[in-house]
Scaffold this motif. Structure first.
Motif, short mmCIF file in Angstrom:
data_model
loop_
_atom_site.label_atom_id
_atom_site.label_comp_id
_atom_site.label_asym_id
_atom_site.label_seq_id
_atom_site.Cartn_x
_atom_site.Cartn_y
_atom_site.Cartn_z
N LEU A 19 -38.03 -15.64 -3.33
CA LEU A 19 -38.60 -15.33 -2.02
C LEU A 19 -38.29 -16.51 -1.11
N VAL A 20 -37.67 -16.22 0.02
CA VAL A 20 -37.18 -17.30 0.87
C VAL A 20 -37.71 -17.12 2.29
N TYR A 21 -38.29 -18.20 2.82
CA TYR A 21 -38.67 -18.18 4.24
C TYR A 21 -38.16 -19.47 4.87
N ILE A 22 -37.05 -19.37 5.57
CA ILE A 22 -36.48 -20.54 6.24
C ILE A 22 -36.48 -20.28 7.73
N ASP A 23 -37.16 -21.15 8.47
CA ASP A 23 -37.16 -21.03 9.92
C ASP A 23 -36.50 -22.29 10.48
N PRO A 24 -35.19 -22.22 10.75
CA PRO A 24 -34.47 -23.43 11.14
C PRO A 24 -34.86 -23.96 12.52
N VAL A 25 -35.57 -23.16 13.32
CA VAL A 25 -35.98 -23.70 14.62
C VAL A 25 -37.38 -24.32 14.57
N SER A 26 -38.05 -24.17 13.45
CA SER A 26 -39.39 -24.77 13.34
C SER A 26 -39.26 -26.29 13.20
N PRO A 27 -40.10 -27.06 13.91
CA PRO A 27 -39.96 -28.52 13.85
C PRO A 27 -40.48 -29.13 12.56
N ALA A 28 -41.26 -28.39 11.80
CA ALA A 28 -41.84 -28.94 10.57
C ALA A 28 -42.19 -27.81 9.61
N THR A 29 -42.07 -28.09 8.32
CA THR A 29 -42.53 -27.10 7.34
C THR A 29 -44.03 -26.86 7.51
N GLY A 30 -44.75 -27.91 7.92
CA GLY A 30 -46.19 -27.76 8.16
C GLY A 30 -46.51 -26.70 9.21
N GLN A 31 -45.64 -26.57 10.20
CA GLN A 31 -45.87 -25.55 11.23
C GLN A 31 -45.70 -24.14 10.64
N ILE A 32 -44.69 -23.97 9.77
CA ILE A 32 -44.49 -22.67 9.12
C ILE A 32 -45.71 -22.35 8.25
N LYS B 289 -37.25 -30.09 18.93
CA LYS B 289 -37.69 -28.82 18.32
C LYS B 289 -39.17 -28.53 18.57
N THR B 290 -39.87 -29.51 19.14
CA THR B 290 -41.29 -29.31 19.48
C THR B 290 -41.39 -28.25 20.57
N THR B 291 -42.24 -27.24 20.36
CA THR B 291 -42.38 -26.18 21.35
C THR B 291 -43.84 -26.08 21.82
N ALA B 292 -44.05 -25.18 22.78
CA ALA B 292 -45.43 -24.92 23.22
C ALA B 292 -46.28 -24.49 22.03
N ARG B 293 -45.69 -23.72 21.13
CA ARG B 293 -46.42 -23.27 19.95
C ARG B 293 -46.87 -24.46 19.08
N THR B 294 -46.01 -25.49 19.00
CA THR B 294 -46.38 -26.67 18.22
C THR B 294 -47.65 -27.32 18.79
N PHE B 295 -47.69 -27.41 20.14
CA PHE B 295 -48.89 -28.00 20.76
C PHE B 295 -50.10 -27.09 20.56
N GLU B 296 -49.88 -25.77 20.63
CA GLU B 296 -51.00 -24.84 20.39
C GLU B 296 -51.57 -25.03 18.99
N ILE B 297 -50.64 -25.17 18.01
CA ILE B 297 -51.09 -25.37 16.63
C ILE B 297 -51.81 -26.71 16.51
N GLY B 298 -51.27 -27.74 17.18
CA GLY B 298 -51.93 -29.05 17.19
C GLY B 298 -53.36 -28.91 17.71
N ALA B 299 -53.51 -28.19 18.82
CA ALA B 299 -54.85 -28.00 19.40
C ALA B 299 -55.75 -27.26 18.42
N GLU B 300 -55.21 -26.25 17.78
CA GLU B 300 -55.99 -25.45 16.81
C GLU B 300 -56.45 -26.35 15.65
N LEU B 301 -55.56 -27.24 15.19
CA LEU B 301 -55.91 -28.13 14.08
C LEU B 301 -57.01 -29.11 14.50
N LEU B 302 -56.96 -29.55 15.77
CA LEU B 302 -58.03 -30.41 16.27
C LEU B 302 -59.36 -29.66 16.26
N ARG B 303 -59.31 -28.36 16.62
CA ARG B 303 -60.55 -27.55 16.59
C ARG B 303 -61.08 -27.41 15.16
#
Ligand code: 5GP
Ligand code: MN
Length: 326
Positions: A122-135, A170-184
């Motif tokens: 089973l393979v999930y590769i997202d080459p545009v994601s800035p980090a495996t942590g984001q996936i 590779k940092t996107t708006a989604r990366t910041f959204e996830i960052g905000a969510e992790l702070l919450r």
């Protein structure tokens, strides 16, 4: 290679009990944070989770929640239902951690390296994601896997370190959204950032002083490099992880397009670490010519030879790609 969905990966993880969570050798914050985040989440699901890395938990990451669970693999292999490789561009980069998994019925490969060939069932590769942590954040959220402050902290470390503190392209708006969510979820960004970026042992800066003494420029200042010999490493008693990030001092120089760090290894090879500041110069492609890989703007390889020999070969290969005469 067919990509799997989060639902397929989530389904396999839910359906099995003995799970090995693995990451690449010479781990960085993304590898270790991703391994621990997934391990803690699976543990809360009631799974028997084993977390192995060839190098164990590095001292500088010993504050990661659940860190005591991450160990070096044992000498003799063990049986698992599922093995999951995180942030690991090739299966061989699991090193001894991969060898210690004997009979995993299913191999899962979750990564963001464009050079990942897609090994595993089973393979999930997202080459545009800035980090495996984001996936993994997206996987945990979409599969409604457990999340808490400890898991959030590990994911934040994974994303913060692999994006250069939310700065790399590779940092996107989604990366910041996830960052905000992790702070919450309870991440204390000041505390974590201080532990990550203002907590180095003194010998790391002493190492930087030595490296800067070897700094040289090529191609009219478009290439900057420095090197570390085994002798200097032994004299300063440096640990392998001490040099993570030091290459950024070269990349930060005006006019530099490619930064290279050469590290002499005990096995007769030289570890090459490369960074590019231009989308037109793909350092992963250069490293692939020498059996390595990585990302377009951050890549690496290991090349047999002395420091001087490898430096010469690598600098020539970079010169072949960038215009060295202008
Ligand atoms: P670093 O320079 O920080 O060691 O690695 C930069 C990137 O290149 C990372 O994403 C890492 O996974 C990848 N990389 C480093 N060394 C190797 C290598 O020997 N082989 C492959 N395939 N990738 C590497
Ligand atoms: Mn990564």
């Amino acid at each position: 290679m067919t990509q799997s969905t989060f639902a397929e990966i989530g389904g396999v993880l839910r359906a099995h009990q003995r799970i090995a969570v693995l990451g690449h050798v010479r781990p960085d914050g993304d590898a270790l944070g991703s391994q621990l985040a997934l391990a803690l989440s699976l543990q809360q699901l009631g799974k028997d989770v084993t977390v192995w890395n060839e190098d164990g938990l590095l001292e500088k990451y010993d504050f990661l929640p659940g860190g005591e669970r991450l160990t070096k693999p044992p000498g003799s292999p063990q049986d698992f239902d599922v093995a999951i490789a995180l942030d690991t561009a090739t299966q061989s980069r699991l090193g001894t951690a991969g060898e210690a998994v004997r009979s995993a019925r299913t191999w899962i490969n979750v990564d963001h390296h464009p050079s990942n060939p897609g090994y595993g069932d089973l393979v999930y590769i997202d080459p545009v994601s800035p980090a495996t942590g984001q996936i993994l954040f997206e996987l945990i959220q979409s599969e409604k896997f457990p999340m808490d402050a400890a898991i959030a902290e590990n994911l934040f470390v994974a994303i913060s370190t692999d994006t250069g503190s939310f700065q790399y392209p590779k940092t996107t708006a989604r990366t910041f959204e996830i960052g905000a969510e992790l702070l919450r979820w309870g991440v204390d960004v000041g505390r974590i950032s201080q532990l990550l970026y203002e907590n180095y042992p003194r010998r790391r800066t002493e190492l930087l002083r030595e490296l800067l003494g070897t700094m040289r420029f090529e191609a009219n200042g478009k290439i900057a490099c420095f090197g570390l010999s085994l002798k200097v490493a032994a004299d300063l008693k440096v640990k392998p992880e001490d040099n993570e990030g030091l290459i950024d001092h070269l990349r930060a120089i005006h006019g530099v397009i490619v930064a290279v760090f050469f590290e002499e290894l005990a096995d007769g090879k030289v570890r090459v670490s490369m960074r590019s500041k231009s989308e037109d110069v793909d350092v992963s492609a250069i490293c692939q010519k020498f059996g390595g890989g990585g990302h377009k703007l951050a890549a690496g390889t290991r090349v047999r030879g002395t420091l001087a020999e490898v430096e010469q070969k690598i600098l020539k290969a970079i010169c072949d790609v960038i215009d060295c005469n202008s």
